[in-house]
Design an enzyme around this catalytic site. Sequence first.
Site, PDB file in Angstrom:
ATOM      1  CG  HIS A 142       0.987  19.964   8.957  1.00 31.73           C
ATOM      2  ND1 HIS A 142       1.985  19.056   9.203  1.00 31.73           N
ATOM      3  CD2 HIS A 142       1.135  20.313   7.650  1.00 31.73           C
ATOM      4  CE1 HIS A 142       2.686  18.848   8.115  1.00 31.73           C
ATOM      5  NE2 HIS A 142       2.196  19.604   7.155  1.00 31.73           N
ATOM      6  CG  ASP A 168      -1.615  21.475   5.036  1.00 29.60           C
ATOM      7  OD1 ASP A 168      -1.078  21.949   4.016  1.00 29.60           O
ATOM      8  OD2 ASP A 168      -1.487  20.282   5.373  1.00 29.60           O
ATOM      9  CG  ASP A 186       4.164  21.785   3.800  1.00 31.86           C
ATOM     10  OD1 ASP A 186       4.123  21.069   4.808  1.00 31.86           O
ATOM     11  OD2 ASP A 186       3.169  22.003   3.084  1.00 31.86           O
ATOM     12  CG  HIS A 225       0.796  25.300   6.019  1.00 32.22           C
ATOM     13  ND1 HIS A 225       1.512  24.427   6.808  1.00 32.22           N
ATOM     14  CD2 HIS A 225       0.700  24.682   4.815  1.00 32.22           C
ATOM     15  CE1 HIS A 225       1.836  23.347   6.112  1.00 32.22           C
ATOM     16  NE2 HIS A 225       1.342  23.481   4.899  1.00 32.22           N
ATOM     17  CG  HIS A 235      -5.721  17.514  -4.066  1.00 33.66           C
ATOM     18  ND1 HIS A 235      -4.494  17.540  -4.669  1.00 33.66           N
ATOM     19  CD2 HIS A 235      -5.489  17.357  -2.736  1.00 33.66           C
ATOM     20  CE1 HIS A 235      -3.539  17.407  -3.754  1.00 33.66           C
ATOM     21  NE2 HIS A 235      -4.125  17.294  -2.573  1.00 33.66           N
ATOM     22  CG  HIS A 248      -0.280  23.633  -0.177  1.00 36.93           C
ATOM     23  ND1 HIS A 248       1.044  23.309  -0.377  1.00 36.93           N
ATOM     24  CD2 HIS A 248      -0.579  23.263   1.093  1.00 36.93           C
ATOM     25  CE1 HIS A 248       1.529  22.758   0.736  1.00 36.93           C
ATOM     26  NE2 HIS A 248       0.564  22.731   1.644  1.00 36.93           N
ATOM     27  CG  PHE A 249      -2.815  30.134  -3.125  1.00 33.81           C
ATOM     28  CD1 PHE A 249      -3.698  29.427  -2.311  1.00 33.81           C
ATOM     29  CD2 PHE A 249      -2.724  31.512  -2.953  1.00 33.81           C
ATOM     30  CE1 PHE A 249      -4.471  30.069  -1.353  1.00 33.81           C
ATOM     31  CE2 PHE A 249      -3.496  32.166  -1.998  1.00 33.81           C
ATOM     32  CZ  PHE A 249      -4.369  31.442  -1.193  1.00 33.81           C
ATOM     33  NE  ARG A 250      -2.565  22.077  -4.459  1.00 38.06           N
ATOM     34  CZ  ARG A 250      -2.036  21.242  -3.580  1.00 38.06           C
ATOM     35  NH1 ARG A 250      -0.707  21.159  -3.473  1.00 38.06           N
ATOM     36  NH2 ARG A 250      -2.784  20.473  -2.824  1.00 38.06           N
TER      37      ARG A 250
END
Length: 422
Positions: free
Chosen positions: A230, A303, A150, A59, A307, A61-63
């Site tokens: 999560h 997760d 997600d 899980h 940012h 997030h590589f954006r």
Amino acid sequence: MLLIKNGNVMDPKSGLDQVCDVLVEGKKILKIGQNLEASDAQVLDASGLVVAPGLVDIHVHFREPGQTHKEDIHTGALAAAAGGFTTVVMMANTNPTISTVETLQEVLESASRENIHIKSIATITENFDGQHLTDFKALLAAGAVGFSDDGIPLESSKVLREALIEARKNKTFICLHEEDPGLNGILGFNEHIAKEHFNFCGATGVAEYSMIARDVMIAYDAKAHVHIQHLSKAESVKVVEFAQKLGAQVTAEAAPQHFSKTEALLLTKGSSAKMNPPLRLESDRLAVIEGLKSGVISVIATDHAPHHADEKNVADITKAPSGMTGLETSLSLGLTYLVEAGHLSLMELLEKMTVNPASLYDFNAGFLAEEGPADITIFDPKADRLVSEHFASKAANSPFVGEELKGQVKYTICDGEIVFQA
């Protein structure tokens, strides 16, 4: 050739736990044993260190595409390697979302250039519309390893059931983010601290565990596998346990932040501690730990949600995006708050970070064996480490910056090559 000498080799799959050597040739482990020699091998002295399977995070997030000011696949891969991870699964809430074969192929092409194993899921519904299923069969054929919307819950029980049936038909499963919007206030703030310190309605516990209850029972009826992402509430753990005992195909993951800290962290760390689901109460933290101990929760997943600093550092904390970077602190948080605290053995922690997540997706990863993949993490479980704001990730939005934790990754080896060295 690579020869790892005198490390404490730990493999949760086989139960191996002894000081020995590991000889690597090419992308495979050639030999595991005592007093190994190889005249032409590069030698790594792992005395006093743990030699474990490369960590697996299902899980992240590589954006990429569309939000690469936060992170991209390359910097995400660097962060993963620095954290000891050799296999990761990217979420699909990019821009555009990974809803089509074309976008999936673009992402996987970018991922193929990195020196760790990067997989991707696709969305359950087209562009997260919550109504129209994507083409599961075509996306799986193109390389997707699973499906999740997600970041956004599936509000329609009808669509959920259709997705579960489609997943079963294609011999796969769906992963769910469980926060019922109709029962929630402002996300990122647990309901108690939201009311007491911020004077608004926050993210309620019932929004999470009521939706989990609905979804695990629909999965039970559909005879389909659902994976709960999560989870953060004590009641959520109980609901998953109930469904599992009933015979439902339900698995669950917990993020390190939810077994490490409580909502109080918002008061000292501000937006860095804002995430969905939010940090909860101490009773919830302990219940998540009990779920990990019992096996109700079989996977630890970060997760990882980077940012940009400007996005997090806004004057109004309610406007800051939710999420924290997680790949580079995950192992240390497990060592500190689970192993050092006496809740899990080191082998049990590794199980939830290697073989269990790999087995969920049937990856050839998460174990150490002769002729097996040469994906290896070498770390010092007792080292004291002060978390700095200097991450391999593009982002540094972690509430653990400035905290002293246990554990330091020394080497990460993927496909027989050293991809990180402290």
